[in-house]
Each structure stands twice: as structure tokens, then as C-alpha cells.
Design a protein around this motif. Structure first.
Motif, mmCIF file in Angstrom:
data_model
loop_
_atom_site.group_PDB
_atom_site.id
_atom_site.type_symbol
_atom_site.label_atom_id
_atom_site.label_comp_id
_atom_site.label_asym_id
_atom_site.label_seq_id
_atom_site.Cartn_x
_atom_site.Cartn_y
_atom_site.Cartn_z
ATOM 1 N N TRP A 54 50.759 36.092 31.402
ATOM 2 C CA TRP A 54 49.447 36.653 31.025
ATOM 3 C C TRP A 54 49.611 37.885 30.127
ATOM 4 O O TRP A 54 48.950 38.012 29.095
ATOM 5 C CB TRP A 54 48.645 37.018 32.288
ATOM 6 C CG TRP A 54 47.279 37.586 31.979
ATOM 7 C CD1 TRP A 54 46.261 36.959 31.328
ATOM 8 C CD2 TRP A 54 46.803 38.900 32.303
ATOM 9 N NE1 TRP A 54 45.167 37.802 31.237
ATOM 10 C CE2 TRP A 54 45.477 39.004 31.822
ATOM 11 C CE3 TRP A 54 47.371 40.003 32.957
ATOM 12 C CZ2 TRP A 54 44.700 40.155 31.967
ATOM 13 C CZ3 TRP A 54 46.600 41.152 33.114
ATOM 14 C CH2 TRP A 54 45.276 41.222 32.614
ATOM 15 N N GLY A 69 49.049 35.665 27.252
ATOM 16 C CA GLY A 69 47.697 35.270 27.675
ATOM 17 C C GLY A 69 46.617 36.305 27.410
ATOM 18 O O GLY A 69 45.511 36.170 27.920
ATOM 19 N N GLY A 70 46.947 37.367 26.653
ATOM 20 C CA GLY A 70 45.937 38.368 26.305
ATOM 21 C C GLY A 70 45.936 39.617 27.176
ATOM 22 O O GLY A 70 45.187 40.562 26.925
ATOM 23 N N GLU A 121 46.924 43.157 25.390
ATOM 24 C CA GLU A 121 45.887 43.724 24.513
ATOM 25 C C GLU A 121 44.817 44.428 25.352
ATOM 26 O O GLU A 121 44.354 45.520 25.006
ATOM 27 C CB GLU A 121 45.237 42.611 23.672
ATOM 28 C CG GLU A 121 46.138 41.996 22.613
ATOM 29 C CD GLU A 121 47.169 40.998 23.149
ATOM 30 O OE1 GLU A 121 47.097 40.647 24.346
ATOM 31 O OE2 GLU A 121 48.046 40.587 22.368
ATOM 32 N N LEU A 122 44.446 43.815 26.465
ATOM 33 C CA LEU A 122 43.429 44.434 27.326
ATOM 34 C C LEU A 122 43.963 45.720 27.959
ATOM 35 O O LEU A 122 43.256 46.718 28.088
ATOM 36 C CB LEU A 122 43.003 43.437 28.416
ATOM 37 C CG LEU A 122 42.135 42.279 27.921
ATOM 38 C CD1 LEU A 122 42.132 41.136 28.924
ATOM 39 C CD2 LEU A 122 40.697 42.756 27.662
ATOM 40 N N ARG A 132 35.591 41.568 31.348
ATOM 41 C CA ARG A 132 36.409 40.843 30.358
ATOM 42 C C ARG A 132 37.818 40.576 30.887
ATOM 43 O O ARG A 132 38.409 39.529 30.635
ATOM 44 C CB ARG A 132 36.472 41.632 29.051
ATOM 45 C CG ARG A 132 35.245 41.389 28.166
ATOM 46 C CD ARG A 132 35.450 41.925 26.771
ATOM 47 N NE ARG A 132 35.423 43.383 26.728
ATOM 48 C CZ ARG A 132 36.376 44.132 26.188
ATOM 49 N NH1 ARG A 132 37.438 43.567 25.654
ATOM 50 N NH2 ARG A 132 36.266 45.451 26.162
ATOM 51 N N SER A 140 39.460 36.916 31.528
ATOM 52 C CA SER A 140 40.749 36.548 30.940
ATOM 53 C C SER A 140 41.711 36.044 32.021
ATOM 54 O O SER A 140 42.378 35.017 31.858
ATOM 55 C CB SER A 140 41.341 37.771 30.215
ATOM 56 O OG SER A 140 42.661 37.522 29.815
ATOM 57 N N TYR A 154 43.184 32.247 32.444
ATOM 58 C CA TYR A 154 44.639 32.075 32.478
ATOM 59 C C TYR A 154 45.047 31.304 33.743
ATOM 60 O O TYR A 154 45.856 30.376 33.697
ATOM 61 C CB TYR A 154 45.319 33.450 32.419
ATOM 62 C CG TYR A 154 46.811 33.377 32.489
ATOM 63 C CD1 TYR A 154 47.569 33.091 31.360
ATOM 64 C CD2 TYR A 154 47.475 33.578 33.694
ATOM 65 C CE1 TYR A 154 48.953 33.005 31.433
ATOM 66 C CE2 TYR A 154 48.853 33.487 33.777
ATOM 67 C CZ TYR A 154 49.583 33.207 32.639
ATOM 68 O OH TYR A 154 50.943 33.120 32.719
#
Ligand code: CA
Length: 369
Positions: A132, A136-137, A140-141, A336, A340, A344
């Protein structure tokens, strides 16, 4: 071909590859490093040289120094040596230290979304969590959560699955959690509170005394490796599993944004790569040492191992589900992050189920090796 010659030639080719020939004879080396040296401080939330956590921070600092050929020296401070264990985040944010080593759930009072970047109750395993973060983003978060504080986070380790903890009372039903004063941080702590307990956040170094003197009735810390090192088996009767609240806890390397901006690109790359190497290093260390330490706890110290009943675990999960919904509706960023994580999970869980879980479930029936 002489191996040393080959390595030297390959190294020279690597340097040249970063250079481009400009008009005339001028050669511009955009990737060439400056020879400026930097001396950084790394503050940590762990006792100095503490097995697994402190030693991992030390190895990360050593890696950075070695890979940079001494151009970026990182001096490691244990908890309370420069700042207290739970002031690591502020120290890096304010630039008191350029770097920190800790776990993200300690910062939920400053940024509620931070706690999703350490361990998620009943959530992803270490292997899944890394997927993740890196693909899996998640990364960035995480950067978005720390951005207002002038901090850049890096994944820098994982403890693997933890233990439910050390208890001086038996846990046979949810009622046994009523009034339980337990050291347990992050989302797991909030779930315990909603189940009727009183969660506490206490630095690791103070746990043994708090448990022995009865300031708390129970504590989780990490797993056999770290719990043996603190001698927690001397202060509690039962050692419960599984670590429902921390199925694969990520450790973090924090970097002050201004300090980062002052570095040439190659030193930034070294921090990134050394942190990534620390993830493998730490998880491998924990996996092996947890196995060895569990055997010592059981065979040499006669520790009484207990499994939390399934109905207690399922009720804690239900409380956790309500908590997640509430947090997601109160905070757009958390909403968010959870969206996410859920997407995932829906992607990887069917794969984990037919792969890892099938083989692990078979282990009691077979002799591996
Ligand atoms: Ca823990």
C-alpha cells in the motif's frame, strides 16, 4: 576479467552516465554530487540501542553515512537524550533535529490522520502494508498528512505482527476489559476505550515500572523480542495473542523539510534508499528474533501464553468498524485514507487468502522441511 578492475570500470561508467556533453568541450554533470558535508541529528522514541527499534535506527544512520562516504553524518539520540520520546515529531518539525525515528500513531494528537500510517487494527499484514505504501497510494497520502508540519516521512521498518500484550487478569469475555487500565497507543487504544477500558500512552522505557507498581493493569509493547528485553514477563501473569491492534506496524524516518531542501539530490536519494533497505532489515530482524525470544519466554521463563477468545476479537473488530466510519465522516483526509485502504484491501485480500493463508493454515498438518 579481473573483478576489481571490472567494478572500478562499472563505477566510472556510472559517474559518466550522469554527465552530458554540451556545446564544444564543456561537460555538464547534472547528477554529480557536491562535496559539501552535512551533520544531522536523529532523535528517536526508543531507548538508546534498544533491540530492534533503537538498533534499527542506528543501522539506518550508519547506512546513510556509509553510502554517502561520510558526506551525510547522522548522530542518533535515544529517547530523552535530546528530546523526550514523544516530542520527536515536534523536534523534527521545528528543526531541533533534522531527522527522527518513531512510529506514526504517536502523533494522533497533532494530526489524527497520522495513526493510519503505523498499524491498523485488524488491518494489513506487514507485506500487504508495504504494498500500500509503495504502490497503492499510501506514501502520497502520508506525505500530505505531514506536509503542514514541514516533515517528509519515509517508511523505515516494520515490527511484523505484535502481541496483544501482558495482562494480570484473564480475558475470557469483553466484560473483562471493563475498567482495564492498559498501555495501548493509537486506534487500538481508542477501541479499548470504547470497549470499557482506559487506554494509556506511556513510553516503552517506563512500561515495566508502570506494570509492576500497578499504575496499569496490562500493557502491549511489541512482541517477544522487545518484550523479553524489557523483562515484562516479570511483571505480568499472562501473555496474550494475537496483536489484533497492530498486525504489522510500520516504523518511520522523519526528515525536516528545510534540511531536506538543503541536500544535493544524491544525498536525498541515499536517505530514500537507506530507509527502504531498513524496511527489509528490520522486518527480517524481528521475524527471526521474535521466534528465538518466544522460545526463551516459554522454555526458560515459564510464561503463560493465552489466545484471546474469538468472540472478544470479533466484538473489538465491530467497535473498530464503527470507529473508522466515525473518523472518516469527521475528517475529509481520513475519509480519503480509509477509502484508499479499503480499495487496496479489496484488491489484495483475495490473493492473500488463496496464497499465504492457505499454506499457513496447512502448517499444523504438515512438517515443513
Ligand atoms: Ca505496540
Amino acid at each position: 576479467m579481473d573483478r576489481r578492475k571490472f567494478v572500478t570500470a562499472a563505477g566510472a561508467a556510472g559517474v559518466l552516465a550522469a554527465c552530458t556533453k554540451q556545446q564544444g568541450s564543456q561537460v555538464e554533470c547534472s547528477g554529480q554530487s557536491s562535496q559539501q558535508t552535512f551533520e544531522w541529528k536523529m532523535v528517536t522514541s526508543w531507548p538508546r540501542d534498544f533491540p530492534g527499534l533503537g538498533t534499527n535506527a542506528n543501522r539506518l544512520a550508519e547506512k546513510i553515512g556509509r553510502l554517502s562516504n561520510g558526506r551525510l553524518k547522522v548522530k542518533v539520540y535515544g529517547g530523552n537524550e535530546l528530546v523526550p520520546p514523544f516530542e520527536v515529531f515536534d523536534a523534527v518539525s521545528q528543526g531541533t533535529a533534522e531527522m527522527g525515528h518513531s512510529a506514526a500513531y504517536y502523533w494522533k494528537g497533532k494530526a489524527p490522520a497520522a495513526q493510519f500510517f503505523a498499524g491498523i487494527p485488524f488491518g494489513l499484514s506487514a507485506q500487504e502494508l508495504h504494498g500500500w505504501f509503495y504502490f497503492g497510494g499510501g506514501m502520497e497520502l502520508w506525505r500530505e498528512v505531514y506536509e503542514p508540519f514541514g516533515i517528509i516521512p519515509f517508511l523505515a521498518g516494520n515490527s511484523g505482527p505484535q502481541m496483544a500484550g501482558w495482562f494480570n487478569r484473564e480475558i475470557n469475555s469483553l466484560d473483562d476489559l471493563q475498567g482495564l487500565k492498559m498501555r495501548i497507543p493509537g486506534l487500538g487504544g481508542e477501541i479499548l476505550r470504547r470497549a470499557g477500558g482506559t487506554p494509556q500512552t506511556i513510553p516503552g522505557a517506563e512500561l515495566f515500572t508502570a506494570l509492576q507498581t500497578g499504575t496499569i493493569d496490562a500493557t502491549e509493547w511489541v512482541g517477544p523480542y522487545n518484550d523479553l528485553a524489557f523483562g515484562l514477563f516479570r511483571a505480568a501473569k499472562y501473555y496474550y495473542y494475537p496483536g489484533w491492534h497492530e498486525p504489522g506496524t510500520a516504523l518511520e524516518c522523519l526528515v525536516n523539510r528545510d534540511a531536506w531542501d538543503a541536500l544535493p539530490q544524491d544525498l536525498r536519494d541515499i536517505i530514500e534508499i537507506a530507509s527502504q533497505a531498513s524496511v527489509v532489515d528490520t522486518l527480517s530482524d524481528f521475524t527471526y528474533q521474535n521466534g528465538k525470544s518466544l522460545r526463551i519466554l516459554l522454555d526458560e521463563h515459564g510464561v503463560e501464553l493465552r489466545r484471546l477468545p474469538d468472540d472478544v476479537l470479533i466484538k473489538l473488530k465491530q467497535i473498530g468498524d464503527d470507529l473508522m466510519l466515525e473518523l472518516a465522516s469527521d475528517d475529509e483526509l481520513i475519509g480519503r485514507i480509509l477509502a484508499s485502504l479499503n480499495a487496496y484491501y479489496e484488491t489484495v485480500n483475495p490473493w492473500t487468502t488463496i496464497s499465504d493463508r492457505t499454506l499457513l493454515n496447512l502448517r499444523p498438518e504438515i512438517d515443513t522441511f
